[in-house]
Structures are given as C-alpha cells and as structure tokens.
Design an enzyme around this catalytic site. Structure first.
Site, PDB file in Angstrom:
ATOM      1  N   CYS A   3     -11.193 -11.625  -4.024  1.00 29.72           N
ATOM      2  CA  CYS A   3      -9.796 -11.787  -3.609  1.00 29.72           C
ATOM      3  C   CYS A   3      -9.035 -10.466  -3.784  1.00 29.72           C
ATOM      4  O   CYS A   3      -8.948  -9.929  -4.892  1.00 29.72           O
ATOM      5  CB  CYS A   3      -9.136 -12.906  -4.418  1.00 29.72           C
ATOM      6  SG  CYS A   3      -7.352 -12.999  -4.171  1.00 29.72           S
ATOM      7  N   CYS A   6      -6.181 -10.608  -6.403  1.00 29.19           N
ATOM      8  CA  CYS A   6      -6.723 -10.621  -7.769  1.00 29.19           C
ATOM      9  C   CYS A   6      -7.121  -9.207  -8.163  1.00 29.19           C
ATOM     10  O   CYS A   6      -6.840  -8.761  -9.282  1.00 29.19           O
ATOM     11  CB  CYS A   6      -7.931 -11.551  -7.882  1.00 29.19           C
ATOM     12  SG  CYS A   6      -7.520 -13.302  -8.029  1.00 29.19           S
ATOM     13  N   ASP A  29       4.830  -4.198  -0.435  1.00 30.34           N
ATOM     14  CA  ASP A  29       3.989  -4.581   0.698  1.00 30.34           C
ATOM     15  C   ASP A  29       3.554  -3.315   1.444  1.00 30.34           C
ATOM     16  O   ASP A  29       4.363  -2.421   1.696  1.00 30.34           O
ATOM     17  CB  ASP A  29       4.762  -5.522   1.645  1.00 30.34           C
ATOM     18  CG  ASP A  29       3.831  -6.247   2.616  1.00 30.34           C
ATOM     19  OD1 ASP A  29       3.682  -7.466   2.499  1.00 30.34           O
ATOM     20  OD2 ASP A  29       3.240  -5.561   3.493  1.00 30.34           O
ATOM     21  N   HIS A  45      -5.298 -16.901 -10.072  1.00 27.06           N
ATOM     22  CA  HIS A  45      -5.556 -17.156  -8.651  1.00 27.06           C
ATOM     23  C   HIS A  45      -5.228 -18.607  -8.288  1.00 27.06           C
ATOM     24  O   HIS A  45      -5.863 -19.536  -8.770  1.00 27.06           O
ATOM     25  CB  HIS A  45      -7.020 -16.866  -8.325  1.00 27.06           C
ATOM     26  CG  HIS A  45      -7.342 -17.073  -6.872  1.00 27.06           C
ATOM     27  ND1 HIS A  45      -7.158 -16.081  -5.925  1.00 27.06           N
ATOM     28  CD2 HIS A  45      -7.794 -18.157  -6.195  1.00 27.06           C
ATOM     29  CE1 HIS A  45      -7.504 -16.552  -4.734  1.00 27.06           C
ATOM     30  NE2 HIS A  45      -7.892 -17.813  -4.870  1.00 27.06           N
ATOM     31  N   ASN A  86       4.251 -18.033   2.949  1.00 26.41           N
ATOM     32  CA  ASN A  86       3.484 -18.531   4.088  1.00 26.41           C
ATOM     33  C   ASN A  86       2.335 -19.387   3.569  1.00 26.41           C
ATOM     34  O   ASN A  86       1.719 -19.058   2.555  1.00 26.41           O
ATOM     35  CB  ASN A  86       2.955 -17.354   4.913  1.00 26.41           C
ATOM     36  CG  ASN A  86       4.097 -16.495   5.452  1.00 26.41           C
ATOM     37  OD1 ASN A  86       5.131 -17.016   5.828  1.00 26.41           O
ATOM     38  ND2 ASN A  86       3.910 -15.196   5.459  1.00 26.41           N
ATOM     39  N   HIS A  97      -4.085 -15.873  -1.607  1.00 22.89           N
ATOM     40  CA  HIS A  97      -3.674 -15.848  -3.025  1.00 22.89           C
ATOM     41  C   HIS A  97      -2.162 -15.999  -2.979  1.00 22.89           C
ATOM     42  O   HIS A  97      -1.472 -15.154  -2.377  1.00 22.89           O
ATOM     43  CB  HIS A  97      -4.119 -14.517  -3.667  1.00 22.89           C
ATOM     44  CG  HIS A  97      -3.750 -14.357  -5.112  1.00 22.89           C
ATOM     45  ND1 HIS A  97      -4.682 -14.017  -6.093  1.00 22.89           N
ATOM     46  CD2 HIS A  97      -2.564 -14.462  -5.750  1.00 22.89           C
ATOM     47  CE1 HIS A  97      -4.072 -13.929  -7.272  1.00 22.89           C
ATOM     48  NE2 HIS A  97      -2.777 -14.198  -7.087  1.00 22.89           N
ATOM     49  N   HIS A  99       1.581 -15.914  -2.854  1.00 20.18           N
ATOM     50  CA  HIS A  99       2.494 -14.785  -3.024  1.00 20.18           C
ATOM     51  C   HIS A  99       3.839 -15.101  -2.389  1.00 20.18           C
ATOM     52  O   HIS A  99       3.918 -15.808  -1.385  1.00 20.18           O
ATOM     53  CB  HIS A  99       1.916 -13.493  -2.425  1.00 20.18           C
ATOM     54  CG  HIS A  99       1.446 -13.621  -1.008  1.00 20.18           C
ATOM     55  ND1 HIS A  99       0.237 -14.197  -0.685  1.00 20.18           N
ATOM     56  CD2 HIS A  99       2.014 -13.250   0.162  1.00 20.18           C
ATOM     57  CE1 HIS A  99       0.087 -14.172   0.634  1.00 20.18           C
ATOM     58  NE2 HIS A  99       1.160 -13.612   1.173  1.00 20.18           N
ATOM     59  N   HIS A 101       7.055 -13.253  -0.650  1.00 21.13           N
ATOM     60  CA  HIS A 101       7.620 -12.025  -0.082  1.00 21.13           C
ATOM     61  C   HIS A 101       9.087 -11.977  -0.497  1.00 21.13           C
ATOM     62  O   HIS A 101       9.810 -12.963  -0.290  1.00 21.13           O
ATOM     63  CB  HIS A 101       7.573 -12.066   1.445  1.00 21.13           C
ATOM     64  CG  HIS A 101       6.204 -12.120   2.039  1.00 21.13           C
ATOM     65  ND1 HIS A 101       5.598 -11.032   2.631  1.00 21.13           N
ATOM     66  CD2 HIS A 101       5.322 -13.131   2.158  1.00 21.13           C
ATOM     67  CE1 HIS A 101       4.403 -11.373   3.091  1.00 21.13           C
ATOM     68  NE2 HIS A 101       4.200 -12.652   2.833  1.00 21.13           N
TER      69      HIS A 101
HETATM   70  P1  AMP Z   1       0.843 -13.200   4.235  1.00 18.73           P
HETATM   71  O1  AMP Z   1       0.829 -12.997   5.718  1.00 18.73           O
HETATM   72  O2  AMP Z   1       1.955 -14.069   3.755  1.00 18.73           O
HETATM   73  O3  AMP Z   1      -0.525 -13.623   3.690  1.00 18.73           O
HETATM   74  O4  AMP Z   1       1.178 -11.797   3.617  1.00 18.73           O
HETATM   75  C1  AMP Z   1       0.230 -10.856   3.266  1.00 18.73           C
HETATM   76  C2  AMP Z   1       0.951  -9.553   3.089  1.00 18.73           C
HETATM   77  O5  AMP Z   1       0.125  -8.684   2.324  1.00 18.73           O
HETATM   78  C3  AMP Z   1       1.260  -8.819   4.389  1.00 18.73           C
HETATM   79  O6  AMP Z   1       2.674  -8.620   4.504  1.00 18.73           O
HETATM   80  C4  AMP Z   1       0.508  -7.489   4.254  1.00 18.73           C
HETATM   81  O7  AMP Z   1       1.217  -6.397   4.787  1.00 18.73           O
HETATM   82  C5  AMP Z   1       0.325  -7.368   2.752  1.00 18.73           C
HETATM   83  N1  AMP Z   1      -0.827  -6.608   2.295  1.00 18.73           N
HETATM   84  C6  AMP Z   1      -2.095  -6.690   2.727  1.00 18.73           C
HETATM   85  N2  AMP Z   1      -2.898  -5.857   2.039  1.00 18.73           N
HETATM   86  C7  AMP Z   1      -2.100  -5.223   1.144  1.00 18.73           C
HETATM   87  C8  AMP Z   1      -2.320  -4.236   0.138  1.00 18.73           C
HETATM   88  N3  AMP Z   1      -3.529  -3.714  -0.091  1.00 18.73           N
HETATM   89  N4  AMP Z   1      -1.259  -3.815  -0.587  1.00 18.73           N
HETATM   90  C9  AMP Z   1      -0.035  -4.310  -0.360  1.00 18.73           C
HETATM   91  N5  AMP Z   1       0.240  -5.259   0.546  1.00 18.73           N
HETATM   92  C10 AMP Z   1      -0.775  -5.707   1.303  1.00 18.73           C
HETATM   93 ZN    ZN Z   2      -6.752 -14.108  -6.011  1.00 20.65          ZN
END
Ligand code: AMP
Ligand code: ZN
Length: 105
Positions: A3, A6, A29, A45, A86, A97, A99, A101
């Site tokens: 993940c 994680c 982000d 997780h 989301n 995982h 999260h 925003h």
């Molecule tokens: P979601 O679409 O709600 O799953 O959001 C995932 C978010 O993670 C997106 O806005 C991506 O831009 C962000 N994301 C993906 N990989 C990384 C990373 N390595 N570091 C920071 N943000 C990331």
């Molecule tokens: Zn995770």
C-alpha cells in the site's frame, strides 16, 4: 507492504510531510488541485469508509479533529476549506487507504 500510503506513513517512501503524530500522517498531494491540497491519513490501514467498523469510530472522529487542526496550521480555518473523501472507484478513490483531502484556494 504494497500500500503506497502505508509506505508513506512508515517513511519507506518519500513525501512532502506536513504533520505527524502517533495516529496520523499529513502530506502534500503530489498533484494539487487547489493552492492548498493535503492528504490526511490514519497510520493504520483502513481501505475506505466502506471498510470502517465500530472499532474505527474514535479514530475517524480524531481524523476530522486533525483536519480542523491542519486547516488552522495552514491558515485557512477562517477563510474556509473543503474536505473530500472518495469511496470506491465510482467515487473517485484511486488509493485504497482511507484519506481525507483538505483543499483550499
Ligand atoms: P483519491 O482519488 O481520493 O484516491 O486520491 C488519491 C490522491 O493521492 C490523488 O489526489 C493523488 O494526486 C495523490 N497521490 C498519489 N500518489 C501520491 C504520492 N506519492 N504522494 C502524494 N500524493 C499522492
Ligand atoms: Zn495502507
């Protein structure tokens, strides 16, 4: 551990860290949609809201408290901000995982 979030919370993978405590990790982000766009994740997780159960209720309450504190720290608590969670592919979830925003212009 496969993940991505994680790995970020464990610092196995680099991120632009904003805040950390024993339960949560907050980082910028990588593809910001607004001037301020950070992600708040529990270190534990949990795949998504769909995978929450009774034992996660307190953690998720504290997740929102952490979001509020982050908004204060980032200087947008008074001007206003958006929290987005989301759930599932149809809901726009790409990373499995939980999260939040936190976004503000
Ligand atoms: P979601 O679409 O709600 O799953 O959001 C995932 C978010 O993670 C997106 O806005 C991506 O831009 C962000 N994301 C993906 N990989 C990384 C990373 N390595 N570091 C920071 N943000 C990331
Ligand atoms: Zn995770």
């Amino acid at each position: 551990m496969s993940c991505l979030f994680c790995q970020i919370a464990n610092k196995e993978k680099e991120s632009d860290e904003v805040f950390e405590d024993d339960q949560f990790f907050v980082f910028k982000d990588i593809n910001p949609k607004t001037r301020i766009h950070v992600l708040i994740i529990p270190k534990r997780h949990i795949e998504s809201v769909n995978h929450m159960d009774e034992e996660d209720v307190e953690l998720v309450g504290t997740l929102f408290l952490t979001a509020k504190r982050m908004a204060e720290q980032l200087g947008v608590a008074d001007s206003g901000y958006r929290l987005e969670i989301n759930v599932g592919r149809g809901g726009g979830q790409i990373i499995d995982h939980l999260h939040v925003h936190l976004m503000a212009d």
